[in-house]
Each structure stands twice: as C-alpha cells, then as structure tokens.
Design an enzyme around this catalytic site. Sequence first.
Site, PDB file in Angstrom:
ATOM      1  N   GLU A 140     -53.592  35.879 -11.987  1.00 47.63           N
ATOM      2  CA  GLU A 140     -53.482  34.492 -12.450  1.00 47.63           C
ATOM      3  C   GLU A 140     -54.879  33.983 -12.801  1.00 47.63           C
ATOM      4  OE1 GLU A 140     -52.597  31.411 -14.008  1.00 47.63           O
ATOM      5  OE2 GLU A 140     -50.788  32.264 -13.081  1.00 47.63           O
ATOM      6  N   THR A 169     -46.816  26.019 -14.021  1.00 40.55           N
ATOM      7  CA  THR A 169     -46.582  24.699 -14.600  1.00 40.55           C
ATOM      8  C   THR A 169     -45.948  23.749 -13.610  1.00 40.55           C
ATOM      9  OG1 THR A 169     -46.390  25.590 -16.841  1.00 40.55           O
ATOM     10  CG2 THR A 169     -45.346  23.468 -16.418  1.00 40.55           C
ATOM     11  N   CYS A 170     -44.943  24.209 -12.894  1.00 42.55           N
ATOM     12  CA  CYS A 170     -44.175  23.318 -12.010  1.00 42.55           C
ATOM     13  C   CYS A 170     -45.069  22.619 -10.993  1.00 42.55           C
ATOM     14  CB  CYS A 170     -43.077  24.106 -11.303  1.00 42.55           C
ATOM     15  SG  CYS A 170     -42.110  23.089 -10.166  1.00 42.55           S
ATOM     16  N   CYS A 226     -43.168  19.703 -12.587  1.00 40.38           N
ATOM     17  CA  CYS A 226     -42.203  19.102 -11.656  1.00 40.38           C
ATOM     18  C   CYS A 226     -42.843  18.288 -10.538  1.00 40.38           C
ATOM     19  CB  CYS A 226     -41.339  20.192 -11.015  1.00 40.38           C
ATOM     20  SG  CYS A 226     -40.902  21.563 -12.077  1.00 40.38           S
ATOM     21  N   LYS A 230     -45.375  15.310 -11.646  1.00 40.54           N
ATOM     22  CA  LYS A 230     -44.567  14.368 -12.420  1.00 40.54           C
ATOM     23  C   LYS A 230     -43.645  13.573 -11.509  1.00 40.54           C
ATOM     24  CE  LYS A 230     -40.888  15.898 -14.181  1.00 40.54           C
ATOM     25  NZ  LYS A 230     -39.995  16.795 -14.937  1.00 40.54           N
ATOM     26  N   ALA A 271     -55.053  38.452 -17.476  1.00 40.44           N
ATOM     27  CA  ALA A 271     -54.570  39.825 -17.540  1.00 40.44           C
ATOM     28  C   ALA A 271     -53.971  40.105 -18.908  1.00 40.44           C
ATOM     29  CB  ALA A 271     -53.526  40.070 -16.451  1.00 40.44           C
ATOM     30  N   TYR A 290     -36.896  15.871 -22.891  1.00 37.23           N
ATOM     31  CA  TYR A 290     -36.945  15.311 -21.535  1.00 37.23           C
ATOM     32  C   TYR A 290     -38.373  15.053 -21.079  1.00 37.23           C
ATOM     33  CZ  TYR A 290     -38.215  19.811 -19.396  1.00 37.23           C
ATOM     34  OH  TYR A 290     -38.873  20.960 -19.032  1.00 37.23           O
ATOM     35  N   ILE A 291     -39.341  15.864 -21.525  1.00 37.09           N
ATOM     36  CA  ILE A 291     -40.727  15.636 -21.112  1.00 37.09           C
ATOM     37  C   ILE A 291     -41.239  14.314 -21.677  1.00 37.09           C
ATOM     38  CG2 ILE A 291     -43.090  16.490 -21.268  1.00 37.09           C
ATOM     39  CD1 ILE A 291     -41.972  19.322 -21.297  1.00 37.09           C
ATOM     40  N   GLU A 293     -39.394  11.371 -19.943  1.00 35.02           N
ATOM     41  CA  GLU A 293     -39.831  11.153 -18.560  1.00 35.02           C
ATOM     42  C   GLU A 293     -41.196  10.472 -18.514  1.00 35.02           C
ATOM     43  OE1 GLU A 293     -37.513  14.717 -16.149  1.00 35.02           O
ATOM     44  OE2 GLU A 293     -39.475  15.132 -17.013  1.00 35.02           O
ATOM     45  N   GLY A 314     -42.226  19.656 -27.037  1.00 35.72           N
ATOM     46  CA  GLY A 314     -41.728  20.943 -26.607  1.00 35.72           C
ATOM     47  C   GLY A 314     -42.821  21.909 -26.165  1.00 35.72           C
ATOM     48  N   THR A 322     -37.684  25.871 -13.330  1.00 33.40           N
ATOM     49  CA  THR A 322     -38.324  26.593 -12.233  1.00 33.40           C
ATOM     50  C   THR A 322     -37.330  27.350 -11.354  1.00 33.40           C
ATOM     51  OG1 THR A 322     -40.232  25.118 -12.197  1.00 33.40           O
ATOM     52  CG2 THR A 322     -39.742  26.307 -10.161  1.00 33.40           C
ATOM     53  N   ARG A 340     -36.042  36.998  -8.148  1.00 28.53           N
ATOM     54  CA  ARG A 340     -35.468  37.582  -6.934  1.00 28.53           C
ATOM     55  C   ARG A 340     -34.352  38.568  -7.269  1.00 28.53           C
ATOM     56  NH1 ARG A 340     -35.652  31.908  -3.465  1.00 28.53           N
ATOM     57  NH2 ARG A 340     -37.855  32.104  -2.850  1.00 28.53           N
ATOM     58  N   HIS A 349     -17.666   5.638   1.529  1.00 26.14           N
ATOM     59  CA  HIS A 349     -17.660   4.256   1.059  1.00 26.14           C
ATOM     60  C   HIS A 349     -18.546   3.380   1.935  1.00 26.14           C
ATOM     61  CE1 HIS A 349     -16.014   0.789  -1.008  1.00 26.14           C
ATOM     62  NE2 HIS A 349     -15.893   0.187   0.178  1.00 26.14           N
ATOM     63  N   GLU A 391     -19.006   8.244  -4.476  1.00 26.27           N
ATOM     64  CA  GLU A 391     -17.561   8.333  -4.271  1.00 26.27           C
ATOM     65  C   GLU A 391     -16.783   8.225  -5.582  1.00 26.27           C
ATOM     66  OE1 GLU A 391     -15.573   5.011  -2.261  1.00 26.27           O
ATOM     67  OE2 GLU A 391     -17.382   3.814  -2.583  1.00 26.27           O
TER      68      GLU A 391
END
Length: 449
Positions: A34, A41-42, A47, A50, A114, A176-177, A180, A264, A312, A320, A438, A443
């Site tokens: 890295e 980014t997250c 995320c 933000k 890398a 959405y970016i 937001e 984007g 993410t 995984r 309630h 509900e």
Amino acid sequence: MSYDFDLFVIGAGSGGIATARRAAEYGAKVGIAEYDRLGGTCVNRGCVPKKLMVYAAHFPHVFEEAKGYGWSEVKSSLNWDTMITAVNDEVTRLNGIYQRMLDNSKVELFHGHASFVASHTIAIGEQQITADKILIAVGGKPHRPNILGIEHAIVSDDIFNLKEQPKKLVILGGGYIGCEFACILNGLGTEVIQIIRGDKILRGFDDDIRTEIQQGMINHGIQLYTDAQLIAIEKTDNGVAISVGKGDTAETVYADAVSLAAVGRKPNLHNLGLENTGVKLHDGAIAVDQYSHTAENHIFALGDCTNNINLTPVAINEGRAFADTVFGGKSRFMTYENIPTAVFTSPEAATVGLTEAEAREQYGDSIKVYRSKFRPMYYTLAGKDEKTLMKLIVDEKTDKVLGAHMVGDHAAEIIQGVAIALKMGATKANFDATVGIHPSSAEEFVTMR
C-alpha cells in the site's frame, strides 16, 4: 518454482486487508502493498469520515427541533477546524487498528507503489517480490471530467482536507457522492448549488426515492440546477466562476472558494503494469469471473477496480470468498442479489432489492406496489413537515417481496433488518404476520396493506 509469498495483495483497503487476513488464517504466507494510508477509500476518504461529517451536519436541525419539546433556544456555531481535526484524528486511529490487525495476522506490509514486472513478480520501488497468487485490490479514484479549468475544482477526496469551510460551494454531479456532500455542507451552513445533467438526482435508484430526496434537498435550501452542464471553471480573485449551460443559454455562478467535482469514480489502474500480465480489461475495469479470477489464472481482482458493485462490504465479502475458496478449501463465491445500500443525504435513504422499474421489466403486470408516506411522530412537536416514504414491491404470483425502499430518518438502520428478510425470500404474508413495534416508523413495513 519457489515464491516469496503464497499470496501477495496489491492494495490495503478494506477488501485487500480482509482477504490477506483470511488467507493468513488458513496458513498462507501473505504480503500486502500500500502506497497510501491503510484502509483505502472507505476509511480515509469515504464512508467513515463522510459519516462523521453527516452527524456533524445534523446538529443545527436538532437544536432547532428541541425548542418544540420545551428546550430553550441554542445559539451555537461550527468550528470547522475542530470538526475536521476530530474527523481526521479518528481516521488516524483506525489506521493504527488496521496496522495491528495485519501484524496480528502475520501479514507482511510493504509501503510503496506496487506494479507488475511479470505475471508472478511485483516491484515495489527497487525491491522485487514473487508470489504464487496475486490479488489486485487497488480500488477506485475520483474521475475528473474534461472541462476547461477543471484543475481549479477539488474532488470528493479533498473535502476532508479543506482548511476553511467554503461559504458557497458548487457541486457537479447528481450521484450519491455529490448528493451526500451537498447535504453535508448545506447542513454545516455552506450555501450549496448542485448541477446535474438530468432532471433527477441518483440515477439507478427507485424513482420514488429519487423524487423524495430531491424535493427534500430543495426544501432544505440546496439550489439544484437540473438539465444543466458545467461548461468551464475560471479562477478569480475571490474564488471561482463557473459557466453553466442550460439548453441554448448559459449563466455564470460564483463560488467563494472551490467547486467540488463529484461525477463518479474509475478503477485506479494507473502504473499497475497490467501490460506485463495476461489480465484483461472491460470498460476500463479489470474483468473477472464469479470467483474473482482474471484472464490470468493465478491473478485475481476484487472491489472497485472491477467496477461491479462498488461498496466496501461487497469488496470484503468478495475477498473472504476468494480466500475461503483458494486457501480454505471451501468453494464459494459472492452473490449480488439483494445487497442493501444507503444514501446518507438529508433526508436519508436506503434500499434493497429491485426498483419498481426493474421489477416491472422482469415480472410485468404481476407487480404490486405498496407505499406509505407520513410525518414521523418526532416532527409533530418540532413543527416540521418532514416526511418518511416506505415502499414494498411484491410479485403477486408468488407473494415474494422483491424490493424494499425507504426515505427518512434512520433508513439505513431499518433497511439493514429488512434486507435479511429479502435475502431469505420473505413474502408479503411474512411481513403482514410480523408484529410491529409501536410507535415507530419501522412498523410501517409490516402494516402496509
């Protein structure tokens, strides 16, 4: 042939780190590279910071609403530097946690950019490393459109490093970016103008969600230029001048400091050396199969650099699944049906499953739509006309719920639970048989008839 690592991961974002740790749990010798801060980014530019700023932007509304409940008026002002420092300090804390997670998993971290020099060989600076299997998890980067003067615009990543709060901000883009950040800065007291090419924000979302959020943003004071395009940006002594075209006319909009380009993101493949491998691209992203294989059998890719579903939790799950399959002997792959997502605008929205348009395209006339729109109890004493919208899309032939959508407070928290039901194949009858809590907004999802 002997390799330095069983698996080498390029990119230590959420997906790359999750994959590296899971593979190491199975006994693989794993390295990861890295060039930036851990978490991708997250954690660093998305995320986490933000969402912290979303929380900060809500306080002025809470102060105002409290008066309806008998609290005295609150006079408060934002210290931008204090907020930004606190947000970035939390990001730094999370970076440390990721470092400890890698250390505890005995994953070797290499700091630097890398790139491939051969299909099994990675160069990081002057060092070269070989690996039996290589995973590309380099994420995405903001896209800068080809507009005259675009160098005077900041991108979404830069907002967390602004030394001063902009008094007036122009945002280009209705995804959405952009939406937001428009809501965040508006809530923090910045005058916001948002420019979009179409007539509605959030292309790809359910139309009712798009309409409801757009009207809510306008009601909260955001100036929305629809069916418009940004022609040029010019630096001035007092900020920037933005030329906006609409039809055959154009006008100039002035912002005091910056113009935020939020149109984007694209896969971050620059200088990755893919030409030294057999990896193939599709529409600028790395092409993979359901098991994250690229065209070169021992090289894999996941997350935003494959431009599949750029979330993410999706990258983490893909990683995984890859590690389980390749190193754990548990063959599985990521399924992309009924993935919930949220938009942290004001009002907030969340969704899972098919939009109404998608459902009608796939199921035709057998679709039945249930809607509920109301003012939540919280706003009655606050004296505000804020609305919540809830929507279920059902296949009448099978009674299966195909989509659930919500605009309103705590939408993300509520839809997360609803997503479990859709993932399990719940029917409208299952929703109807569930007792509601309630009084709550949630509900409504089990009382709509």
